[in-house]
Design an enzyme around this catalytic site. Structure first.
Site, PDB file in Angstrom:
ATOM      1  N   TRP A 109       0.921  -0.692  -0.144  1.00 16.83           N
ATOM      2  CA  TRP A 109       0.260   0.130  -0.096  1.00 16.83           C
ATOM      3  C   TRP A 109       0.306   1.565  -0.342  1.00 16.83           C
ATOM      4  O   TRP A 109       0.027   1.963  -0.641  1.00 16.83           O
ATOM      5  CB  TRP A 109      -0.986   0.350   1.088  1.00 16.83           C
ATOM      6  CG  TRP A 109       0.049  -0.027   2.179  1.00 16.83           C
ATOM      7  CD1 TRP A 109       0.047  -1.765   2.903  1.00 16.83           C
ATOM      8  CD2 TRP A 109       0.299   0.474   3.621  1.00 16.83           C
ATOM      9  NE1 TRP A 109       0.829  -0.889   4.216  1.00 16.83           N
ATOM     10  CE2 TRP A 109       1.072   0.347   4.485  1.00 16.83           C
ATOM     11  CE3 TRP A 109       0.439   2.182   3.591  1.00 16.83           C
ATOM     12  CZ2 TRP A 109       1.859   1.023   5.256  1.00 16.83           C
ATOM     13  CZ3 TRP A 109       1.214   2.719   4.038  1.00 16.83           C
ATOM     14  CH2 TRP A 109       1.914   1.959   4.872  1.00 16.83           C
ATOM     15  N   CYS A 110       1.919   1.384   0.173  1.00 14.53           N
ATOM     16  CA  CYS A 110       2.901   2.326  -0.406  1.00 14.53           C
ATOM     17  C   CYS A 110       3.458   2.893  -1.310  1.00 14.53           C
ATOM     18  O   CYS A 110       3.790   2.022  -1.654  1.00 14.53           O
ATOM     19  CB  CYS A 110       4.431   1.819   0.984  1.00 14.53           C
ATOM     20  SG  CYS A 110       5.235   3.179   1.088  1.00 14.53           S
ATOM     21  N   HIS A 111       3.573   4.285  -0.907  1.00 17.15           N
ATOM     22  CA  HIS A 111       3.561   5.009  -2.447  1.00 17.15           C
ATOM     23  C   HIS A 111       4.919   4.986  -2.616  1.00 17.15           C
ATOM     24  O   HIS A 111       5.142   4.700  -3.993  1.00 17.15           O
ATOM     25  CB  HIS A 111       3.136   6.264  -2.416  1.00 17.15           C
ATOM     26  CG  HIS A 111       3.477   7.544  -3.119  1.00 17.15           C
ATOM     27  ND1 HIS A 111       3.212   6.973  -4.414  1.00 17.15           N
ATOM     28  CD2 HIS A 111       5.106   8.284  -2.907  1.00 17.15           C
ATOM     29  CE1 HIS A 111       4.527   8.144  -4.578  1.00 17.15           C
ATOM     30  NE2 HIS A 111       4.665   8.502  -4.547  1.00 17.15           N
TER      31      HIS A 111
ATOM     32  N   SER B 163       6.908   5.282   3.991  1.00 19.33           N
ATOM     33  CA  SER B 163       5.536   5.144   4.003  1.00 19.33           C
ATOM     34  C   SER B 163       5.520   4.513   6.097  1.00 19.33           C
ATOM     35  O   SER B 163       6.320   4.039   6.156  1.00 19.33           O
ATOM     36  CB  SER B 163       4.510   5.112   3.871  1.00 19.33           C
ATOM     37  OG  SER B 163       4.636   5.386   2.766  1.00 19.33           O
TER      38      SER B 163
END
Length: 471
Positions: A169-171, A313
């Site tokens: 989910w981390c950009h 993140s």
């Protein structure tokens, strides 16, 4: 010439011939009582003269606008890694200083709050980290998928193991993925893991392998760790010795870094010094002790401890900002001798300048929690008899746990009172002391004489009455 007889005429203390005086038991008793009374009252007067007396007043704080106040602290965070721990300061004037490092020192600590080594040196993270411009997905994956079952076996087999700990989910993890896979394919093609065995690039999904990531103190995503020599090098807590990579994340930079890692091995361990090394030793434990000081303006503001990174993140649900306050005070630290001298003037001084010392704030809940402390600071100035000015800051503290919708933090909200207390030592006159001593001696002597006269008159009257009855 003035005759001697005329001078004697002004004698206030004319002597009565001893033959004309009469001693009595009552007079002797009164004399003893008077002497003890004089000594007792003299001792009380001397004690009063030596006792320091002060006066207190409350006035407007006249501190100038350019004056700054120092906050000194020593706080331990058992579950916050030094790798991402930051100290920020802001105030209502709009000043916002992020990640203060000049006056801050960080030490990795174990769960028992004991230091595990020397000072932790934070990496100089670039303002902008390079990534590959093209985000196209190539077929196949170059990095080996690692998990709790195969981690030790693979780590034992390769002298260099570079791992990308990421979260889907981390950009930033998504931006790193293409260049990491390309680098892994390039290194696999150039240095066959089966034949060469010197280097291997892997990856760990921390949403699937939470315990494995937690055991290596991963708190920010992505975290690139470089493990050397497999299980041959271990630190005291049983973890592999490893480093953290903070350099650019494009394919060219990653390949160059991997080549530099292999070069010393290919050259039979000859040193290969780099002028700009993007790696530093990774923290050995998941805790951090932060100590030092910050300078603030004398306006309401906040001192914030949290996890921060411009290229990582964080999973807020996994962050725990529990902390133990070893020291927190305002202003310059006073020496024990000076505090002792001040307490002679004002005994309560110094009791509230470190009110939070030794306090523990532990979050045992699962949800995101920010721990907030509200501090009200009062300035006290002490003027001693020698006109020596001492400044001391005391504060009251109230703490609470607040549900956080962002990354949890430890926040210290401080507000300085516009009023200040001035404590002045009042000097005592020596002439006043001598006057009181003379008054004690003269007064006791006179009162004792009056009492003796009354007793003697009473006794003579009683004798006359007794004589009248016999006749």
């Amino acid at each position: 010439m003035v005759s001697t007889s005329k001078i004697k005429s002004v004698d206030f203390y004319r002597k009565i011939p001893r033959d004309l005086t009469e001693a009595s038991l009552s007079g002797a008793g009164l004399s003893i009582i008077a002497a003890f009374s004089m000594m007792l009252l003299f001792g009380m007067e001397l004690n009063n003269y030596l006792t320091v007396s002060t006066s207190s007043s409350v006035v407007i704080d006249k501190s100038s606008d350019w004056e700054f106040l120092r906050i000194v602290f020593n706080i331990s965070f058992p579950a916050l890694s030094c790798e991402f721990a930051t100290v920020d300061v802001n105030n209502i004037l709009g000043t916002n200083r992020l990640n203060i490092t000049k006056t801050i020192r960080k030490y990795s600590i174990d769960p028992d709050l004991k230091s595990t080594g020397s000072e932790f040196q934070s990496a100089p993270i670039p303002k902008v980290i390079k990534h590959d411009d093209k985000i196209d997905e190539e077929r196949g994956e170059g990095a080996v998928i690692l998990n709790a079952r195969n981690f030790d076996r693979i780590a034992h087999h390769h002298q260099i193991l570079a791992i990308n700990f990421y979260a889907p989910w981390c950009h930033w993890s998504s931006r790193l993925k293409p260049s990491w896979e390309r680098t892994a394919k390039f290194m696999r093609a150039r240095y066959d893991p089966e034949k060469d065995g010197r280097i291997l690039l892997g990856k760990v999904d921390c949403t699937e392998e939470a315990e494995l990531c937690r055991s290596h103190h991963i708190q920010g995503y992505p975290s690139i760790r470089i493990f050397r020599k497999g299980s041959n090098v271990r630190v005291d807590n049983g973890q592999f010795e490893h480093e953290s990579y903070y350099g650019d994340r494009d394919t060219v930079s990653l390949v160059k870094t991997m080549e530099n890692l292999i070069a010393p091995i290919a050259l039979e361990n000859k040193s290969n010094h780099m002028t700009d090394d993007p790696k530093i030793p990774a923290p050995l434990t998941g805790g951090c002790r932060i100590e030092g000081f910050v300078r603030i303006k004398k306006v309401p503001g906040n001192l914030v401890f949290s996890a921060r990174s411009g290229a990582h993140s964080f999973d807020a649900s996994q962050m725990n900002i529990s902390h133990v306050i070893s020291h927190l005070s305002f202003g310059k630290k006073l020496s024990p001798g000076l505090i002792s001298d001040i307490q002679k003037v004002q005994p309560y001084i110094g009791e509230s300048n470190d009110k939070l010392n030794g306090q523990t704030y532990i979050n045992r809940w699962d949800e995101n929690v920010t721990i907030e402390h509200y501090l009200q600071v009062v300035k006290t100035e002490v003027m001693t008899r020698s006109r020596k000015l001492v400044e001391e800051y005391e504060y009251t503290a109230h703490s609470s746990l607040v549900e956080s919708h962002t990354i949890p933090a430890a926040k210290f909200h401080f507000e300085l009172s516009p009023m200040q207390v001035i404590v002045t030592e009042n000097p005592k006159s020596f002439s006043h002391f001598i006057t009181n001593v003379c008054a004690i001696i003269g007064g006791v002597f006179t009162v004792a004489g009056i009492v003796d006269s009354i007793l003697q008159s009473t006794m003579r009257l009683v004798k006359k009455v007794d004589l009248g009855k016999h006749f």
